[in-house]
Scaffold this motif. Structure first.
Motif, PDB file in Angstrom:
ATOM      1  N   ILE A  14       0.856  -1.181   0.000  1.00  6.11           N
ATOM      2  CA  ILE A  14       0.000   0.000   0.000  1.00  6.11           C
ATOM      3  C   ILE A  14       0.891   1.229   0.000  1.00  6.11           C
ATOM      4  O   ILE A  14       1.755   1.381   0.865  1.00  6.11           O
ATOM      5  N   PRO A  15       0.737   2.131  -0.984  1.00  6.58           N
ATOM      6  CA  PRO A  15       1.614   3.302  -1.039  1.00  6.58           C
ATOM      7  C   PRO A  15       1.341   4.246   0.123  1.00  6.58           C
ATOM      8  O   PRO A  15       0.256   4.281   0.691  1.00  6.58           O
ATOM      9  N   ASN A  16       2.384   5.016   0.465  1.00  8.66           N
ATOM     10  CA  ASN A  16       2.237   5.987   1.547  1.00  8.66           C
ATOM     11  C   ASN A  16       1.372   7.167   1.130  1.00  8.66           C
ATOM     12  O   ASN A  16       0.710   7.790   1.956  1.00  8.66           O
ATOM     13  N   ALA A  17       1.392   7.513  -0.150  1.00  7.79           N
ATOM     14  CA  ALA A  17       0.599   8.625  -0.643  1.00  7.79           C
ATOM     15  C   ALA A  17      -0.181   8.161  -1.862  1.00  7.79           C
ATOM     16  O   ALA A  17       0.294   7.346  -2.650  1.00  7.79           O
ATOM     17  N   LEU A  18      -1.396   8.681  -2.018  1.00  6.42           N
ATOM     18  CA  LEU A  18      -2.209   8.287  -3.158  1.00  6.42           C
ATOM     19  C   LEU A  18      -1.650   8.888  -4.441  1.00  6.42           C
ATOM     20  O   LEU A  18      -1.144  10.014  -4.441  1.00  6.42           O
ATOM     21  N   PRO A  19      -1.739   8.167  -5.568  1.00  2.00           N
ATOM     22  CA  PRO A  19      -1.340   8.748  -6.852  1.00  2.00           C
ATOM     23  C   PRO A  19      -2.172   9.998  -7.141  1.00  2.00           C
ATOM     24  O   PRO A  19      -3.348  10.075  -6.762  1.00  2.00           O
ATOM     25  N   GLN A  20      -1.559  10.962  -7.826  1.00  2.00           N
ATOM     26  CA  GLN A  20      -2.235  12.234  -8.045  1.00  2.00           C
ATOM     27  C   GLN A  20      -3.561  12.047  -8.778  1.00  2.00           C
ATOM     28  O   GLN A  20      -4.546  12.738  -8.480  1.00  2.00           O
ATOM     29  N   GLY A  21      -3.608  11.138  -9.735  1.00  2.00           N
ATOM     30  CA  GLY A  21      -4.849  10.911 -10.469  1.00  2.00           C
ATOM     31  C   GLY A  21      -5.979  10.487  -9.558  1.00  2.00           C
ATOM     32  O   GLY A  21      -7.146  10.840  -9.780  1.00  2.00           O
ATOM     33  N   LEU A  22      -5.649   9.719  -8.524  1.00  4.05           N
ATOM     34  CA  LEU A  22      -6.670   9.264  -7.583  1.00  4.05           C
ATOM     35  C   LEU A  22      -7.059  10.379  -6.619  1.00  4.05           C
ATOM     36  O   LEU A  22      -8.211  10.483  -6.208  1.00  4.05           O
ATOM     37  N   VAL A  23      -6.111  11.223  -6.280  1.00  2.00           N
ATOM     38  CA  VAL A  23      -6.430  12.389  -5.454  1.00  2.00           C
ATOM     39  C   VAL A  23      -7.421  13.289  -6.187  1.00  2.00           C
ATOM     40  O   VAL A  23      -8.394  13.790  -5.599  1.00  2.00           O
ATOM     41  N   ASP A  24      -7.189  13.470  -7.486  1.00  2.00           N
ATOM     42  CA  ASP A  24      -8.044  14.361  -8.273  1.00  2.00           C
ATOM     43  C   ASP A  24      -9.375  13.713  -8.644  1.00  2.00           C
ATOM     44  O   ASP A  24     -10.349  14.418  -8.922  1.00  2.00           O
ATOM     45  N   ASN A  25      -9.401  12.395  -8.691  1.00  2.00           N
ATOM     46  CA  ASN A  25     -10.611  11.666  -9.114  1.00  2.00           C
ATOM     47  C   ASN A  25     -10.832  10.518  -8.127  1.00  2.00           C
ATOM     48  O   ASN A  25     -10.525   9.362  -8.427  1.00  2.00           O
ATOM     49  N   PRO A  26     -11.345  10.815  -6.937  1.00  2.00           N
ATOM     50  CA  PRO A  26     -11.316   9.813  -5.855  1.00  2.00           C
ATOM     51  C   PRO A  26     -12.422   8.761  -5.906  1.00  2.00           C
ATOM     52  O   PRO A  26     -12.333   7.766  -5.204  1.00  2.00           O
ATOM     53  N   ARG A  27     -13.466   8.966  -6.738  1.00  2.00           N
ATOM     54  CA  ARG A  27     -14.603   8.039  -6.720  1.00  2.00           C
ATOM     55  C   ARG A  27     -14.378   6.875  -7.671  1.00  2.00           C
ATOM     56  O   ARG A  27     -13.980   7.072  -8.819  1.00  2.00           O
ATOM     57  N   PRO A  28     -14.714   5.660  -7.258  1.00  2.00           N
ATOM     58  CA  PRO A  28     -14.546   4.507  -8.159  1.00  2.00           C
ATOM     59  C   PRO A  28     -15.308   4.658  -9.465  1.00  2.00           C
ATOM     60  O   PRO A  28     -14.845   4.205 -10.516  1.00  2.00           O
ATOM     61  N   ASP A  29     -16.506   5.282  -9.402  1.00  2.00           N
ATOM     62  CA  ASP A  29     -17.289   5.385 -10.643  1.00  2.00           C
ATOM     63  C   ASP A  29     -16.707   6.398 -11.616  1.00  2.00           C
ATOM     64  O   ASP A  29     -17.196   6.512 -12.739  1.00  2.00           O
ATOM     65  N   GLN A  30     -15.698   7.137 -11.208  1.00  2.00           N
ATOM     66  CA  GLN A  30     -14.969   7.971 -12.168  1.00  2.00           C
ATOM     67  C   GLN A  30     -14.001   7.131 -13.005  1.00  2.00           C
ATOM     68  O   GLN A  30     -13.490   7.618 -14.012  1.00  2.00           O
ATOM     69  N   TRP A  31     -13.761   5.895 -12.578  1.00  2.91           N
ATOM     70  CA  TRP A  31     -12.780   5.041 -13.240  1.00  2.91           C
ATOM     71  C   TRP A  31     -13.382   3.782 -13.856  1.00  2.91           C
ATOM     72  O   TRP A  31     -12.886   3.287 -14.865  1.00  2.91           O
ATOM     73  N   VAL A  32     -14.420   3.256 -13.210  1.00  3.47           N
ATOM     74  CA  VAL A  32     -14.907   1.925 -13.597  1.00  3.47           C
ATOM     75  C   VAL A  32     -16.429   1.943 -13.656  1.00  3.47           C
ATOM     76  O   VAL A  32     -17.093   2.574 -12.828  1.00  3.47           O
ATOM     77  N   ALA A  33     -16.991   1.244 -14.644  1.00  2.00           N
ATOM     78  CA  ALA A  33     -18.434   1.012 -14.727  1.00  2.00           C
ATOM     79  C   ALA A  33     -18.657  -0.447 -15.113  1.00  2.00           C
ATOM     80  O   ALA A  33     -17.852  -1.038 -15.839  1.00  2.00           O
ATOM     81  N   PHE A  34     -19.754  -1.012 -14.606  1.00  2.25           N
ATOM     82  CA  PHE A  34     -20.131  -2.385 -14.950  1.00  2.25           C
ATOM     83  C   PHE A  34     -21.380  -2.310 -15.816  1.00  2.25           C
ATOM     84  O   PHE A  34     -22.384  -1.745 -15.409  1.00  2.25           O
ATOM     85  N   THR A  35     -21.314  -2.858 -17.005  1.00  2.00           N
ATOM     86  CA  THR A  35     -22.400  -2.714 -17.974  1.00  2.00           C
ATOM     87  C   THR A  35     -23.252  -3.979 -18.010  1.00  2.00           C
ATOM     88  O   THR A  35     -22.794  -5.065 -17.623  1.00  2.00           O
TER      89      THR A  35
END
Length: 707
Positions: free
Chosen positions: A2-23
């Protein structure tokens, strides 16, 4: 891990539904702000998602680089896509998998340890449960805390395999490029770009209309002129006549001396000092000082920049502008275009489509604005802009030239006692939105032009521009670095693959070789004597072993070998390169061996492709490529004036990844460039016994050095 700091992309887009959808078709849609530039990133991201979600790679579809659908991940640049975006996808998908297990365990009243997921379905003690991503209402809105551990390396079944590239079949058998788009009612616009910075169009509208010819409309706004036609050929012919007939004045015509890297030291600069002040050590047995340079370099993509735009009134309140582009940064481009055309950002949608080659900030963004400017005046009509070859080679930003001067005092064994490095270079970053500017070519040509921002290089916390890899990774005394920012050079410069790392790695690794030669030491052994970083030593030792490196091999025979090392940005992947050359009428690179430590490699074949491509491009830069100016314009605007490495000249390349999979993935996209150029330079010095310090290492420069 587990990283000590979140990747910047995840900091800027923290919600799972910003990344993944189930169709409903029992598939997964992975949404990425990173775009496919030919580097295979979409395949690698799909592997990471499939791995952590426990679905099959074939179940994962992708949406990338669409401002209406994708998370904002900035630019696809800097060798950060797997390292940062991949890390974000890994954490997001690990979190979703964990939430599925928690929900299934609660529904079944079972211990989570009894549950396994395969193809997205949950099994308990090996028995199907009928539960999975598509049947349980998972919370995809709550932010990802980053506390769920991704899989351990020994659990990987998809990551670490050479999965077939997603983008290749369509490239071979289909039409994935923006150049291929043909919307109903499409018109073609050929845009006239200014021949030099600040040039003003001196010809009257009547003459412009005459050169346009029958059936070709003219769109003009200040010095922005576009010839618009239903046919691509008619628009292109009108543009050709315009170049022949129309006159320009004012501005800053480009002169031959503007293309000479060595003249950078004569221009005004803004200086800053990094590191510790260096004082010449009186104990030094000898001192060495040398100056190296790289020229301005063109992107030279195989296909010129292209874009399609469509403005429709009535869609939303003020209309909507859609732009299809091969830009590296769809969100910054959206914001910049919105400013220029006077629309709110949410009225502009940028869709990424693949382009034909991308090595940094090329003309893609500028072509997108060209198309948008015409489309805003042709509501309801899709507009396609395709640049000419000459525009691609002269209007796109160039990779910045640079001069690097290094001085060191050494003890009798060659160990440096003091070390200073001065570098001169224009800016390496002028992408849309950088430093608050619009930074789009045609925006400066409008009747109400958008001025450029205050010249400022890429910030150090983002890897730096000219100073990238200016600090050597060797065990040296405190390093004294002075950055002389050349802020007023008339050539338009921005990010080219590796930025300042090419010049700095070439200079540092050449200088290290020069010290070794001065002391009569083998270049490999000398480097190892200055390195305590175990991963750095490992790649050097492995590259040497791959090549059959012979200690203290005799030089001056016309054939030679050189070795060089770098860690890209001093925080991404490690690479050591050995190059073998023959020098006769020309320099010929015969073979190249590279050892790379990139930590966990997601797709070994794709990663090898990246390193191989970097080696070949660096060989081309080292031996051939140089932008020249004359008669006010770019003199190297065609392939015959701007030679690149030919297929018949491509060396035999061997790449070996030596990193431990337990280490986090490190960026590799630009890792091979600096070490390759330096290894070639060192090989030439070994072959001839003389040193050429200015890129490209042409026949004329070799002859001059020998005389």
């Amino acid at each position: 891990m587990i990283p000590n700091a979140l990747p910047q992309g995840l900091v800027d887009n923290p919600r799972p539904d910003q990344w993944v959808a189930f169709t409903p078709d029992r598939r997964v849609t992975l949404k990425s702000g990173k775009v496919e530039l030919g580097q295979g990133i979409l395949t690698a991201l799909r592997q990471i998602a499939a791995e952590e979600l426990d679905v099959e790679p074939t179940q994962v579809g992708l949406v990338s680089g669409d401002t209406a659908l994708s998370p904002d991940e900035g630019y696809t640049a800097g060798s950060l896509s797997v390292e940062v975006s991949g890390a974000a996808v890994r954490l997001v998908c690990a979190e979703i998998r964990g939430r599925l297990v928690d929900a299934a365990a609660e529904r079944l009243g079972a211990e989570p340890g009894r549950l396994r997921i395969a193809a997205g379905e949950v099994a308990a003690d090996g028995e199907a449960t009928g539960l999975g991503y598509w049947s349980l209402a998972l919370d995809l809105a709550s932010p990802v805390p980053g506390t769920r551990a991704p899989k351990r390396v020994e659990e990987h079944r998809v990551v670490g395999r050479s999965l077939q590239r997603l983008d290749l079949p369509e490239k071979v058998f289909g039409s994935p490029f923006v150049h291929d788009m043909r919307l109903p009612g499409l018109v073609h616009a050929a845009v006239l770009h200014r021949p030099w910075p600040g040039a003003r169009l001196a010809s009257p509208d009547a003459l412009i209309a005459r050169v346009a010819g029958a059936g070709v409309a003219v769109v003009r706004d200040g010095d922005f002129v576009a010839f618009v036609s239903d046919g691509e050929t008619a628009a292109a012919e009108a543009l050709a006549r315009a170049w022949e007939k129309l006159a320009w004045d004012g501005g800053t015509p480009l002169r031959p001396e503007h293309g000479e890297a060595g003249r950078l030291t004569e221009r005004p600069t803004r200086d800053r000092r990094l590191g510790a002040p260096s004082i010449a050590d009186p104990r030094a047995a000898f001192r060495l000082k040398a100056r190296y340079s790289r020229p301005f370099i063109a992107h030279g993509a195989i296909g010129p920049s292209c874009a399609v735009a469509l403005f429709e009134r009535g869609r939303l309140d003020d209309g909507r502008l859609d732009v299809w582009t091969h830009s590296q940064g769809v969100v910054p481009l959206r914001d910049a275009i919105a400013r220029v055309v006077g629309l709110a950002p949410d009225r502009v949608v940028i869709h990424h489509r693949q382009g034909a080659g991308c090595y940094g900030h090329n003309g893609a963004d500028d072509a997108a604005l060209d198309a948008a400017l015409v489309a805003m005046r042709r509501a309801g009509v899709p507009v396609r802009v395709l640049w000419r070859r000459e525009d691609e080679m002269s209007s796109s930003p160039f990779g910045a030239a640079g001069v690097v001067e290094i001085e060191a005092g050494c003890d009798p064994d060659g160990r440096p006692l003091d070390w200073s490095l001065d570098l001169w270079s224009p800016i390496h970053g002028s992408r849309p939105g950088m430093n608050g500017g619009v930074n789009l070519l045609s925006a400066t040509a409008l009747a109400e032009p958008w001025p450029g921002p205050e010249p400022c290089d890429v910030p150090d916390e983002r890897g730096g521009g000219a100073v990238r890899n200016a600090f050597a990774l060797y065990d040296l005394p405190p390093q004294d670095i002075t950055h002389h920012l050349v802020w007023d050079h008339p050539a338009r410069t921005s990010s080219m693959r590796g930025l300042g790392a090419l010049a700095n790695a070439f200079a540092i690794e050449s200088f290290i070789d020069e010290i070794a030669v001065r002391c009569g030491r083998d270049p490999l052994a000398y480097r190892l004597s200055l390195l305590s970083d175990g991963r750095a030593r490992h790649v050097l030792e492995r590259a040497a072993a791959l090549s059959g490196w012979a200690l203290n091999a005799q030089g001056g025979t016309g054939s030679g070998r050189g070795i060089a090392f770098s860690r890209y940005k001093n925080r991404a992947a490690y690479a050591a390169v050995v190059a073998e050359v023959d020098v006769d009428d020309e320099v010929r690179v015969r073979r190249v061996w590279a050892a790379v430590d990139a930590g966990l490699v997601v797709n070994p074949d794709g990663a090898a492709n990246q390193v191989e491509g970097g080696i070949i491009q660096a060989a081309s830069w080292a031996l051939k490529e140089q932008v020249l100016f004359d008669e006010g314009r770019v003199a190297t605007a065609t392939w015959d004036r701007y030679p690149i490495l030919r297929f018949s000249e491509v060396p035999e390349v061997h790449v070996d990844f030596v990193g431990a999979a337990e280490h986090p993935s490190l960026g590799i996209g630009e890792v091979a460039l600096g070490p390759t150029a330096a290894a070639i330079g060192n090989a030439i010095a070994h072959a001839l016994g003389v040193r050429v310090r200015d890129l490209p290492l042409t026949r004329d420069r070799v002859i001059a050095a020998m005389s």
